[in-house]
Design a protein around this motif. Structure first.
Motif, short mmCIF file in Angstrom:
data_model
loop_
_atom_site.label_atom_id
_atom_site.label_comp_id
_atom_site.label_asym_id
_atom_site.label_seq_id
_atom_site.Cartn_x
_atom_site.Cartn_y
_atom_site.Cartn_z
N THR A 67 65.39 65.02 65.50
CA THR A 67 66.16 63.80 65.30
C THR A 67 65.85 62.83 66.42
O THR A 67 66.21 63.07 67.57
N GLN A 68 65.13 61.76 66.09
CA GLN A 68 64.73 60.78 67.10
C GLN A 68 65.06 59.39 66.57
O GLN A 68 64.61 58.99 65.50
N TRP A 69 65.83 58.66 67.35
CA TRP A 69 66.27 57.33 66.97
C TRP A 69 65.42 56.27 67.64
O TRP A 69 65.08 56.38 68.83
N GLY A 70 65.08 55.22 66.90
CA GLY A 70 64.47 54.03 67.48
C GLY A 70 62.97 54.01 67.55
O GLY A 70 62.38 52.98 67.88
N ILE A 71 62.30 55.12 67.22
CA ILE A 71 60.85 55.18 67.39
C ILE A 71 60.12 54.24 66.44
O ILE A 71 59.03 53.76 66.73
N GLY A 72 60.73 53.94 65.30
CA GLY A 72 60.07 53.10 64.31
C GLY A 72 60.14 51.62 64.61
O GLY A 72 59.42 50.83 63.99
N SER A 73 61.00 51.21 65.54
CA SER A 73 61.15 49.78 65.83
C SER A 73 60.69 49.40 67.23
O SER A 73 60.73 48.23 67.59
N ALA A 74 60.27 50.36 68.04
CA ALA A 74 59.78 50.05 69.38
C ALA A 74 58.48 49.25 69.30
O ALA A 74 57.63 49.52 68.45
N SER A 75 58.34 48.27 70.17
CA SER A 75 57.11 47.46 70.20
C SER A 75 55.93 48.29 70.69
O SER A 75 54.81 48.13 70.22
N VAL A 76 56.19 49.16 71.66
CA VAL A 76 55.16 50.04 72.23
C VAL A 76 55.77 51.42 72.42
O VAL A 76 56.92 51.55 72.85
#
Length: 363
Positions: A64-73
């Motif tokens: 379960t990992q949040w935010g990886i799809g919207s990080a710029s880098v």
């Protein structure tokens, strides 16, 4: 698979030439003089705000990992021998940060790589070397071990080892109490002096771009016919893969077992425009566990649009990285979201890139 350091041997002579001559020339100028996002090279959405970066757990059991799809880098490296990698998710500002996690130990390697963007570090504790780095540059992190539930949440017993997560709104709520700011030039000393005297939002133009990016770069011929499957083996328990998706023109991130790397916020697979695998010499630090990386120069590969280029990278003057093609000419890469891996031969790390016929293009 082929050991990556053998692949890097061909760049050694080029690196020597760069040090003696053209390395100081830097990459070509961007297509437009208008300020652009220093992380993606695209339209600037958050003028006057500093980069926010969160280190998250990447163990095989961390599904379960949040935010990886919207990080710029997204940055990835093996920072501790015998341990899985962690991921560093970088956003153009606190305001742009969704729910992110599971938050884990801060790493000085990531803070060093993002220092030019006046990074706001977000972590859950840190090792001695990361603490030393922050102390040396008089930087302060938003640390879950310090602020606790004031800015972090979990769905388990807080004193256990739960999936701690946070968000831009939660982080913003504690910045004042920590004497921190999300604005450029308004947060005390920084490891980068490029914009430390900034007084208003126009200072964003003085920040170096993390990568030399252009919307329509003038590119040499790619180094392979096509490059559709990528696998980076950092360690026995840490493998990251990518598969090219022609419909979107991006590389979809894969877990070690080959399943899609999903963002828990959206349920969608993390996708990247650029893949950068940068070879760097590494050595064990005094504790015998933590790895230190040489960030001065090295070889590597860049993948975009199912094509691969062999590159040499150095520390740039106007960007955190300066890239050169196989002929030693300054190189810009296309704008967009990027995944950057630092890999080394010390622990036997390997890179495999397959074409559409299943052949390894690095052989």
């Amino acid at each position: 698979m082929k050991r990556i350091w053998n692949l890097a041997l061909g760049t050694a002579v080029l690196c020597t030439v760069l040090l003696c001559g053209c390395a100081l020339s830097g990459p070509t100028a961007p297509d437009s003089a208008a300020p652009t996002d220093p992380l993606t090279g695209q339209e600037l959405q958050y003028p006057g705000e500093r980069t926010a970066a969160v280190v998250i757990d990447n163990a095989a059991s961390s599904t379960t990992q949040w935010g990886i799809g919207s990080a710029s880098v997204v940055l990835e490296a093996l920072t501790e021998s015998g341990q899985p990698t962690s991921l560093c998710l970088a956003y153009p500002s606190v305001s742009a940060m969704p729910t992110v996690g599971p938050v884990t130990l801060g790493q000085d390697l990531y803070w060093r790589l993002l220092s030019g963007q006046e990074v706001l570090p977000i972590q859950r504790g840190a090792g001695q070397f990361a603490r030393n780095y922050l102390d040396y540059y008089n930087l302060r992190a938003v640390d879950a071990l310090e602020v606790g539930r004031n800015a972090f949440s979990c769905d388990d017993v807080w004193s256990g080892a739960p999936l701690w997560h946070t968000s831009g709104g939660e982080v913003a709520s504690v910045l004042g109490s920590l004497n921190l700011s999300g604005a450029l030039g308004d947060h005390g000393s920084s490891a980068s002096s490029s914009a430390s005297t900034a007084e208003d939002s126009s200072a964003i133009s003085a920040l170096p771009a993390l990568l030399p990016q252009a919307k329509e770069p003038r590119l040499p011929e790619p180094g392979s016919r096509d490059a559709e499957q990528v696998q980076i083996n950092f360690a026995p328990q840490s493998t990251t893969g990518f598969a090219y998706d022609a419909a979107s023109g991006t590389y979809g991130m894969l877990r070690a077992d080959g399943t899609a790397q999903l963002d828990a916020n959206t349920g969608a697979q993390a996708q990247f425009d650029n893949l950068l695998v940068l070879y760097s010499a590494s050595s064990l630090r005094d504790d015998g566990t933590t790895l230190d990386y040489d960030l001065s120069l090295g070889g590597g590969v860049w993948l975009n649009g199912s094509q691969l280029w062999h590159i040499t990278w150095t520390q740039g003057t106007d960007s955190t990285f300066a890239f050169y093609d196989a002929d030693g000419r300054p190189l810009t890469i296309r704008t967009g979201r990027s995944y950057i891996a630092l890999v080394s031969s010390v622990t036997g790390q390997e890179l495999t890139v397959l074409d559409s016929a299943g052949q390894n293009v690095l052989n």
